[in-house]
Motif scaffolding. Structure first.
Motif, PDB file in Angstrom:
ATOM      1  N   GLY A  59       0.830  -1.126  -0.041  1.00  0.00           N
ATOM      2  CA  GLY A  59      -0.153  -0.008  -0.076  1.00  0.00           C
ATOM      3  C   GLY A  59       0.854   1.176  -0.164  1.00  0.00           C
ATOM      4  O   GLY A  59       2.266   1.340   0.316  1.00  0.00           O
ATOM      5  N   SER A  60       0.224   2.318  -0.328  1.00  0.00           N
ATOM      6  CA  SER A  60       0.963   3.670  -0.670  1.00  0.00           C
ATOM      7  C   SER A  60       1.508   4.099   0.675  1.00  0.00           C
ATOM      8  O   SER A  60       2.551   4.755   1.197  1.00  0.00           O
ATOM      9  N   ARG A  61       0.916   3.946   1.882  1.00  0.00           N
ATOM     10  CA  ARG A  61       1.464   4.181   3.255  1.00  0.00           C
ATOM     11  C   ARG A  61       2.556   3.408   3.607  1.00  0.00           C
ATOM     12  O   ARG A  61       3.702   3.967   4.110  1.00  0.00           O
ATOM     13  N   ASP A  62       2.598   2.307   3.395  1.00  0.00           N
ATOM     14  CA  ASP A  62       3.719   1.591   3.665  1.00  0.00           C
ATOM     15  C   ASP A  62       4.651   1.722   2.725  1.00  0.00           C
ATOM     16  O   ASP A  62       6.090   1.709   2.986  1.00  0.00           O
ATOM     17  N   LYS A  63       4.604   2.177   1.258  1.00  0.00           N
ATOM     18  CA  LYS A  63       5.425   2.677   0.479  1.00  0.00           C
ATOM     19  C   LYS A  63       6.347   3.617   1.201  1.00  0.00           C
ATOM     20  O   LYS A  63       7.498   3.786   0.998  1.00  0.00           O
ATOM     21  N   THR A  64       5.690   4.611   1.645  1.00  0.00           N
ATOM     22  CA  THR A  64       5.987   5.984   1.885  1.00  0.00           C
ATOM     23  C   THR A  64       6.941   5.775   3.319  1.00  0.00           C
ATOM     24  O   THR A  64       8.137   6.307   3.279  1.00  0.00           O
ATOM     25  N   LYS A  65       6.602   4.683   4.183  1.00  0.00           N
ATOM     26  CA  LYS A  65       7.341   4.319   5.684  1.00  0.00           C
ATOM     27  C   LYS A  65       8.824   3.651   4.951  1.00  0.00           C
ATOM     28  O   LYS A  65       9.756   4.113   5.451  1.00  0.00           O
ATOM     29  N   ALA A  66       8.454   2.867   3.855  1.00  0.00           N
ATOM     30  CA  ALA A  66       9.705   2.101   3.371  1.00  0.00           C
ATOM     31  C   ALA A  66      10.812   3.062   2.821  1.00  0.00           C
ATOM     32  O   ALA A  66      11.942   3.084   2.956  1.00  0.00           O
ATOM     33  N   LYS A  67      10.108   4.135   2.037  1.00  0.00           N
ATOM     34  CA  LYS A  67      11.044   5.143   1.381  1.00  0.00           C
ATOM     35  C   LYS A  67      11.959   5.968   2.728  1.00  0.00           C
ATOM     36  O   LYS A  67      12.754   6.256   2.563  1.00  0.00           O
ATOM     37  N   GLN A  68      11.023   6.295   3.686  1.00  0.00           N
ATOM     38  CA  GLN A  68      11.552   6.919   4.762  1.00  0.00           C
ATOM     39  C   GLN A  68      12.819   6.162   5.551  1.00  0.00           C
ATOM     40  O   GLN A  68      14.008   6.813   5.819  1.00  0.00           O
ATOM     41  N   VAL A  69      12.552   4.960   5.458  1.00  0.00           N
ATOM     42  CA  VAL A  69      13.502   4.183   6.322  1.00  0.00           C
ATOM     43  C   VAL A  69      14.812   3.906   5.250  1.00  0.00           C
ATOM     44  O   VAL A  69      16.017   4.191   5.630  1.00  0.00           O
ATOM     45  N   LEU A  70      14.644   3.777   3.970  1.00  0.00           N
ATOM     46  CA  LEU A  70      15.645   3.646   3.100  1.00  0.00           C
ATOM     47  C   LEU A  70      16.443   5.021   3.182  1.00  0.00           C
ATOM     48  O   LEU A  70      17.527   4.905   3.157  1.00  0.00           O
ATOM     49  N   THR A  71      15.696   6.055   3.158  1.00  0.00           N
ATOM     50  CA  THR A  71      16.544   7.584   3.342  1.00  0.00           C
ATOM     51  C   THR A  71      17.431   7.628   4.396  1.00  0.00           C
ATOM     52  O   THR A  71      18.556   7.944   4.545  1.00  0.00           O
ATOM     53  N   LEU A  72      16.827   7.085   5.428  1.00  0.00           N
ATOM     54  CA  LEU A  72      17.587   7.322   6.800  1.00  0.00           C
ATOM     55  C   LEU A  72      18.633   6.291   6.700  1.00  0.00           C
ATOM     56  O   LEU A  72      19.785   6.630   7.326  1.00  0.00           O
ATOM     57  N   LEU A  73      18.698   5.100   6.150  1.00  0.00           N
ATOM     58  CA  LEU A  73      19.856   4.187   6.163  1.00  0.00           C
ATOM     59  C   LEU A  73      20.922   4.790   4.956  1.00  0.00           C
ATOM     60  O   LEU A  73      22.187   4.394   5.463  1.00  0.00           O
ATOM     61  N   GLN A  74      20.360   5.469   4.012  1.00  0.00           N
ATOM     62  CA  GLN A  74      21.526   5.859   3.197  1.00  0.00           C
ATOM     63  C   GLN A  74      21.982   7.123   3.660  1.00  0.00           C
ATOM     64  O   GLN A  74      23.199   7.660   3.455  1.00  0.00           O
TER      65      GLN A  74
END
Length: 161
Positions: free
Chosen positions: A81-96
């Protein structure tokens, strides 16, 4: 690793256990080996650097568990879902990009140093609203493991043995 038990007071508070890192030891030859000596050793710090560089160069994918039990890429898969995709993008940004003053390599170098030399590492997750633990962290900071004391109590960890 040190260990100290603090007995509860007259108000019937449960006993608390404090765990802390001891930062020195002695070799068989009687030479003191502490964090200062380890961080000045080029071989030790070279190994930390190789490990950190490998971690920083790994590709990162944020995965989500689908209904059939398989793992899918949370950013690319259409079943997420779009909400989970947004969370995943936030986590990816944080790790990078862990914080404003360290590169991904520098962050993992410091993390590996504490993990390898002190035996544990502590990472503070900074949110724009600290009181809301459901908010996605926006920055990560490694903390000095020699200055941390972990408090374990019956109210916090009841069923561990």
């Amino acid at each position: 690793m040190g260990n100290q038990v603090v007995i509860g007071n007259q108000n019937k508070q449960p006993a608390q256990q404090l765990l802390y890192v001891t930062t020195s030891s002695q070799t068989v030859a009687g030479r003191v080996l502490d964090m200062s000596a380890l961080t000045r050793n080029s071989t030790v710090m070279g190994c930390v650097g190789v490990k950190a560089r490998a971690l920083a160069q790994c590709s990162i994918s944020i995965m989500s568990k689908s209904e059939d039990g398989t793992f899918v890429d949370a950013i690319k898969d259409e079943s997420v879902g779009s909400r989970d995709k947004t969370k995943a993008k936030q986590v990816l940004t944080l790790l990078q990009n862990p914080n404003n003053f360290q590169s991904q390599y520098e962050f993992w170098y410091q993390w590996c140093m504490w993990q390898d030399l002190a035996g544990e590492s502590f990472t503070l997750w900074w949110r724009d609203k600290q009181e809301d633990s459901t908010r996605a962290p926006i920055e990560m900071y490694n903390l000095d493991s020699t200055l941390i004391t972990v408090k374990l109590s019956d109210t916090r960890y009841r069923d561990w043995e």
